[in-house]
Design an enzyme around this catalytic site. Sequence first.
Site, PDB file in Angstrom:
ATOM      1  N   LYS A  95      -5.372 -10.283 -12.426  1.00  0.00           N
ATOM      2  CA  LYS A  95      -4.594 -11.226 -11.633  1.00  0.00           C
ATOM      3  C   LYS A  95      -4.597 -12.585 -12.331  1.00  0.00           C
ATOM      4  CE  LYS A  95      -5.202  -9.075  -7.107  1.00  0.00           C
ATOM      5  NZ  LYS A  95      -5.669  -7.793  -7.673  1.00  0.00           N
ATOM      6  N   ASP A 129      -1.182  -7.889 -12.444  1.00  0.00           N
ATOM      7  CA  ASP A 129      -0.986  -7.607 -11.021  1.00  0.00           C
ATOM      8  C   ASP A 129      -0.108  -8.695 -10.395  1.00  0.00           C
ATOM      9  OD1 ASP A 129      -2.541  -5.353 -11.064  1.00  0.00           O
ATOM     10  OD2 ASP A 129      -4.345  -6.335 -10.326  1.00  0.00           O
ATOM     11  N   MET A 130       0.693  -8.308  -9.410  1.00  0.00           N
ATOM     12  CA  MET A 130       1.497  -9.291  -8.697  1.00  0.00           C
ATOM     13  C   MET A 130       0.728  -9.749  -7.464  1.00  0.00           C
ATOM     14  SD  MET A 130       4.211 -11.035  -8.986  1.00  0.00           S
ATOM     15  CE  MET A 130       5.249 -10.154 -10.166  1.00  0.00           C
ATOM     16  N   GLN A 158       7.265  -5.756  -6.321  1.00  0.00           N
ATOM     17  CA  GLN A 158       6.958  -5.408  -4.939  1.00  0.00           C
ATOM     18  C   GLN A 158       8.252  -5.114  -4.171  1.00  0.00           C
ATOM     19  OE1 GLN A 158       5.188  -9.241  -4.740  1.00  0.00           O
ATOM     20  NE2 GLN A 158       3.144  -8.432  -4.329  1.00  0.00           N
ATOM     21  N   ARG A 179       5.004  -1.379 -12.706  1.00  0.00           N
ATOM     22  CA  ARG A 179       4.359  -0.683 -11.596  1.00  0.00           C
ATOM     23  C   ARG A 179       5.118  -1.078 -10.324  1.00  0.00           C
ATOM     24  NH1 ARG A 179      -1.192  -2.973 -10.487  1.00  0.00           N
ATOM     25  NH2 ARG A 179      -1.812  -1.883 -12.379  1.00  0.00           N
ATOM     26  N   LYS A 182       4.887  -1.076  -2.755  1.00  0.00           N
ATOM     27  CA  LYS A 182       5.511  -1.584  -1.529  1.00  0.00           C
ATOM     28  C   LYS A 182       5.193  -3.054  -1.332  1.00  0.00           C
ATOM     29  CE  LYS A 182       5.674   2.833   0.924  1.00  0.00           C
ATOM     30  NZ  LYS A 182       5.380   3.576   2.168  1.00  0.00           N
ATOM     31  N   THR A 221       1.968   4.662  -5.073  1.00  0.00           N
ATOM     32  CA  THR A 221       2.146   4.956  -3.653  1.00  0.00           C
ATOM     33  C   THR A 221       1.200   6.060  -3.209  1.00  0.00           C
ATOM     34  OG1 THR A 221       3.765   5.569  -1.951  1.00  0.00           O
ATOM     35  CG2 THR A 221       3.951   6.686  -4.069  1.00  0.00           C
ATOM     36  N   ARG A 283      -7.520  -6.292   2.226  1.00  0.00           N
ATOM     37  CA  ARG A 283      -6.111  -5.877   2.111  1.00  0.00           C
ATOM     38  C   ARG A 283      -5.977  -4.367   2.236  1.00  0.00           C
ATOM     39  NH1 ARG A 283      -5.864  -9.973  -1.749  1.00  0.00           N
ATOM     40  NH2 ARG A 283      -5.982  -8.511  -3.489  1.00  0.00           N
TER      41      ARG A 283
END
Length: 302
Positions: A95, A129-130, A158, A179, A182, A221, A283
């Site tokens: 991140k 990573d977002m 996302q 990647r 959701k 997912t 999360r």
Amino acid sequence: MLRSLFLFLSKNRTLTKLAKTYGIRLGAGRFVAGDTIASAVKTVKRLNRAGLSATIDYLGEYARTEQEAKKTAAQCKQVIGAIAEHQLDSELSLKLTSIGLDISEELAVSHLKAILKEAKHHEVAVTIDMEDYSRYERTLRIYKRLKPEFEKLGTVIQAYLYRAAEDIRNLHPLKPNLRLVKGAYKESAAVAFPDKKGTDLHLQNLIKLQLLSGNYTAVATHDDAIIAFTRKLVSKHRIPNSQFEFQMLYGIRPERQKELAKEGYRMRVYVPYGTDWYSYFMRRIAERPANAAFVLKGIIKK
């Protein structure tokens, strides 16, 4: 309401500090591969023996000082070295806030370049990573800046964001490794789908858009409907298994992970480790509140 509560708690600094003190005994061990690189390596070796690929993530977000950012960057380079030394079938995820994005964009870029040079030397792929929407634009900007120099650099899109399809199209000239997820943060209805149905349909559209572009696609997912959609799509368009993979989180649906691997699909497991596990763990509970039961078990056993 439960999802909103757990997402709120994930940002609580006092609880984060408390979690670090008590370690992963409060139930996070289900989702986190221990405190150290050694524990992550051990976990990935076990996954590899079962036919599963991995991506290792050193847990940590929102570095508040340059020293914290430097420490995380050094840890990321050590992970790359461990992947190479143990010949693991694994990538690295990180991140940008953990390496200084909230302090300055240039600090994060400086650390990321050093990490990517190490990764390039050892031929290890890295995925950015977002994070939440307030960091979204800066994350894409940094990805676009560094991708031409580092071929094995990927990032995350996302599906709950309305703008996701447009962003994928804008990234196409870079031949991005993406990647597709959701999304796990609490976002305003002004920028994100407020309901699961809208997000699911958008994710299907994104998977199709990215796969038909010919670029590498990671479908991250646990949803069987999304998995079935992807399988049908690649079969219809004769897309080779080498162009895509499925991804799931460590500790969630492990038997399904093995099933997909046995069916000939690349199945990658996201393996986090470290003491700063609280935000990540909360999360995961927000995504599925039933996971809170594991916290209670941890407390009872303590």
